[in-house]
Design a protein around this motif. Structure first.
Motif, PDB file in Angstrom:
ATOM      1  N   ILE A 155       0.590  -1.055   0.073  1.00  0.00           N
ATOM      2  CA  ILE A 155      -0.113   0.716   0.180  1.00  0.00           C
ATOM      3  C   ILE A 155       0.927   1.219   0.268  1.00  0.00           C
ATOM      4  O   ILE A 155       0.890   2.183  -1.084  1.00  0.00           O
ATOM      5  CB  ILE A 155      -0.728  -0.062   1.217  1.00  0.00           C
ATOM      6  CG1 ILE A 155      -2.568  -0.764   1.028  1.00  0.00           C
ATOM      7  CG2 ILE A 155      -1.302   1.278   1.051  1.00  0.00           C
ATOM      8  CD1 ILE A 155      -3.011  -1.221   2.421  1.00  0.00           C
ATOM      9  N   HIS A 156       1.694   1.478   0.700  1.00  0.00           N
ATOM     10  CA  HIS A 156       2.632   2.230   0.959  1.00  0.00           C
ATOM     11  C   HIS A 156       3.168   2.476  -0.700  1.00  0.00           C
ATOM     12  O   HIS A 156       2.938   3.757  -0.485  1.00  0.00           O
ATOM     13  CB  HIS A 156       4.042   2.421   1.706  1.00  0.00           C
ATOM     14  CG  HIS A 156       3.764   2.344   3.313  1.00  0.00           C
ATOM     15  ND1 HIS A 156       4.348   2.265   4.434  1.00  0.00           N
ATOM     16  CD2 HIS A 156       1.760   2.566   3.889  1.00  0.00           C
ATOM     17  CE1 HIS A 156       3.381   1.878   5.464  1.00  0.00           C
ATOM     18  NE2 HIS A 156       2.024   2.268   5.064  1.00  0.00           N
TER      19      HIS A 156
ATOM     20  N   ILE B 205      -5.964   2.274  -5.708  1.00  0.00           N
ATOM     21  CA  ILE B 205      -6.006   1.439  -5.191  1.00  0.00           C
ATOM     22  C   ILE B 205      -7.302   0.428  -5.481  1.00  0.00           C
ATOM     23  O   ILE B 205      -8.415   0.899  -4.890  1.00  0.00           O
ATOM     24  CB  ILE B 205      -5.250   0.921  -3.977  1.00  0.00           C
ATOM     25  CG1 ILE B 205      -4.193   1.096  -3.975  1.00  0.00           C
ATOM     26  CG2 ILE B 205      -5.708  -0.877  -3.047  1.00  0.00           C
ATOM     27  CD1 ILE B 205      -2.991   1.115  -2.768  1.00  0.00           C
TER      28      ILE B 205
ATOM     29  N   ILE C 237      -9.165  -2.942  -3.355  1.00  0.00           N
ATOM     30  CA  ILE C 237      -8.794  -3.919  -1.720  1.00  0.00           C
ATOM     31  C   ILE C 237      -8.782  -4.445  -1.578  1.00  0.00           C
ATOM     32  O   ILE C 237     -10.291  -3.483  -1.009  1.00  0.00           O
ATOM     33  CB  ILE C 237      -7.696  -3.104  -0.806  1.00  0.00           C
ATOM     34  CG1 ILE C 237      -6.883  -3.577   0.434  1.00  0.00           C
ATOM     35  CG2 ILE C 237      -8.290  -1.787  -0.130  1.00  0.00           C
ATOM     36  CD1 ILE C 237      -5.826  -3.757   1.483  1.00  0.00           C
TER      37      ILE C 237
ATOM     38  N   THR D 294      -9.676  -6.942   7.660  1.00  0.00           N
ATOM     39  CA  THR D 294     -11.193  -5.975   6.882  1.00  0.00           C
ATOM     40  C   THR D 294     -11.542  -5.303   8.690  1.00  0.00           C
ATOM     41  O   THR D 294     -11.534  -4.637   9.065  1.00  0.00           O
ATOM     42  CB  THR D 294     -12.497  -6.104   6.503  1.00  0.00           C
ATOM     43  OG1 THR D 294     -11.787  -6.580   4.602  1.00  0.00           O
ATOM     44  CG2 THR D 294     -13.036  -5.149   6.303  1.00  0.00           C
TER      45      THR D 294
ATOM     46  N   ILE E 257      -3.339  -1.888   8.440  1.00  0.00           N
ATOM     47  CA  ILE E 257      -3.560  -2.152   7.078  1.00  0.00           C
ATOM     48  C   ILE E 257      -4.662  -0.234   7.148  1.00  0.00           C
ATOM     49  O   ILE E 257      -4.626   0.148   6.030  1.00  0.00           O
ATOM     50  CB  ILE E 257      -4.191  -2.916   6.745  1.00  0.00           C
ATOM     51  CG1 ILE E 257      -3.614  -4.528   6.837  1.00  0.00           C
ATOM     52  CG2 ILE E 257      -5.132  -2.999   5.259  1.00  0.00           C
ATOM     53  CD1 ILE E 257      -3.838  -5.433   6.599  1.00  0.00           C
ATOM     54  N   ARG E 258      -5.405   0.223   7.926  1.00  0.00           N
ATOM     55  CA  ARG E 258      -6.309   0.773   8.335  1.00  0.00           C
ATOM     56  C   ARG E 258      -5.357   1.741   7.948  1.00  0.00           C
ATOM     57  O   ARG E 258      -5.646   3.542   7.371  1.00  0.00           O
ATOM     58  CB  ARG E 258      -6.859   0.519   8.802  1.00  0.00           C
ATOM     59  CG  ARG E 258      -8.356   1.876   8.821  1.00  0.00           C
ATOM     60  CD  ARG E 258      -7.978   2.993  10.473  1.00  0.00           C
ATOM     61  NE  ARG E 258      -8.440   4.035  10.419  1.00  0.00           N
ATOM     62  CZ  ARG E 258      -8.245   5.451  10.308  1.00  0.00           C
ATOM     63  NH1 ARG E 258      -7.135   5.551   9.773  1.00  0.00           N
ATOM     64  NH2 ARG E 258      -8.689   6.140  10.481  1.00  0.00           N
TER      65      ARG E 258
ATOM     66  N   ILE F 240      -3.597   2.463   4.420  1.00  0.00           N
ATOM     67  CA  ILE F 240      -4.712   3.535   3.837  1.00  0.00           C
ATOM     68  C   ILE F 240      -4.619   5.115   4.226  1.00  0.00           C
ATOM     69  O   ILE F 240      -4.649   5.953   3.063  1.00  0.00           O
ATOM     70  CB  ILE F 240      -5.988   2.783   4.568  1.00  0.00           C
ATOM     71  CG1 ILE F 240      -5.929   0.701   3.129  1.00  0.00           C
ATOM     72  CG2 ILE F 240      -7.256   3.476   3.123  1.00  0.00           C
ATOM     73  CD1 ILE F 240      -7.463   0.413   3.272  1.00  0.00           C
TER      74      ILE F 240
ATOM     75  N   VAL G 224      -8.812   4.896  -2.446  1.00  0.00           N
ATOM     76  CA  VAL G 224      -9.115   3.319  -2.360  1.00  0.00           C
ATOM     77  C   VAL G 224     -10.589   2.395  -2.076  1.00  0.00           C
ATOM     78  O   VAL G 224     -11.055   3.667  -2.234  1.00  0.00           O
ATOM     79  CB  VAL G 224      -8.628   3.050  -1.062  1.00  0.00           C
ATOM     80  CG1 VAL G 224      -8.265   1.299  -1.134  1.00  0.00           C
ATOM     81  CG2 VAL G 224      -6.461   3.750  -1.147  1.00  0.00           C
TER      82      VAL G 224
ATOM     83  N   GLU H 128     -12.755   0.073  -1.238  1.00  0.00           N
ATOM     84  CA  GLU H 128     -12.888  -1.470  -0.555  1.00  0.00           C
ATOM     85  C   GLU H 128     -13.955  -2.267  -1.048  1.00  0.00           C
ATOM     86  O   GLU H 128     -15.096  -1.843  -1.596  1.00  0.00           O
ATOM     87  CB  GLU H 128     -12.811  -1.345   0.660  1.00  0.00           C
ATOM     88  CG  GLU H 128     -12.881  -2.869   1.637  1.00  0.00           C
ATOM     89  CD  GLU H 128     -13.347  -2.522   3.464  1.00  0.00           C
ATOM     90  OE1 GLU H 128     -14.086  -3.284   3.731  1.00  0.00           O
ATOM     91  OE2 GLU H 128     -13.669  -1.389   3.786  1.00  0.00           O
TER      92      GLU H 128
ATOM     93  N   CYS I 252     -11.310  -0.421   7.387  1.00  0.00           N
ATOM     94  CA  CYS I 252     -10.869   0.064   6.514  1.00  0.00           C
ATOM     95  C   CYS I 252     -11.474   1.052   5.704  1.00  0.00           C
ATOM     96  O   CYS I 252     -11.430   2.125   5.067  1.00  0.00           O
ATOM     97  CB  CYS I 252     -10.499  -0.651   5.555  1.00  0.00           C
ATOM     98  SG  CYS I 252      -9.022  -2.301   5.871  1.00  0.00           S
TER      99      CYS I 252
ATOM    100  N   CYS J 146     -11.940   5.000   3.466  1.00  0.00           N
ATOM    101  CA  CYS J 146     -11.580   4.169   1.818  1.00  0.00           C
ATOM    102  C   CYS J 146     -12.207   5.450   0.362  1.00  0.00           C
ATOM    103  O   CYS J 146     -13.875   5.913   1.981  1.00  0.00           O
ATOM    104  CB  CYS J 146     -12.369   3.129   1.829  1.00  0.00           C
ATOM    105  SG  CYS J 146     -10.471   1.662   2.289  1.00  0.00           S
TER     106      CYS J 146
END
Length: 147
Positions: A61-62, A71, A73, A79, A85-86, A89, A96, A98, A116, A120
């Protein structure tokens, strides 16, 4: 031409074998094939990544911020569990979307919350492999409207 990164989370490498009554009979490779065909129609380029490892997903992601316009995802089980991960993002400026194959709200209660979703631009779920196609259309439209 927009460049879209499709990031698949844990256990999605088992699609077509794993719980087909929930996730369908298509393999991840077949889903990626459908996404590629639609991307050609939409005149965008897609690349794919799948990992069962949270840190690899975060690094991806980075790194995507330097190479892609958006993205899609499917964080899968992350999730509902991964603040990391949140935060990954949230740390980038890319839009992004989801995606989930199943309707998470029609399943076990622990699947009802997404860490997430709030970071998003949108969330599409419950349409099987078509969820990815809807996400690609939506993301391309979003990028076009943003111009």
């Amino acid at each position: 031409m927009y460049k879209i990164y499709v990031v698949h989370g844990p256990n999605l490498n088992m699609l077509g074998v794993r719980e087909t009554d929930v996730y369908g009979c298509l393999s991840l490779e077949e889903i990626n094939g459908k996404i590629t065909i639609l991307a050609q129609e939409l005149e965008c380029k897609v690349s794919f990544f799948q990992s069962n490892h949270e840190g690899e997903m975060i690094d991806t992601i980075h790194d995507a911020a330097n190479h892609y316009d958006g993205i899609i995802i499917n964080p899968a089980a992350y999730t509902h569990t991964s603040v990391a991960i949140r935060d990954a993002i949230a740390s980038i400026t890319l839009p992004v979307v989801e995606v989930h194959l199943s309707n998470t709200h029609a399943r076990e209660s622990f699947r009802h919350h997404s860490y997430c979703a709030a970071v998003c631009i949108g969330r599409i779920e419950g349409f099987g492999a078509h969820s990815y196609l809807l996400a690609l259309r939506g993301l391309c439209d979003f990028l076009q409207d943003k111009k």
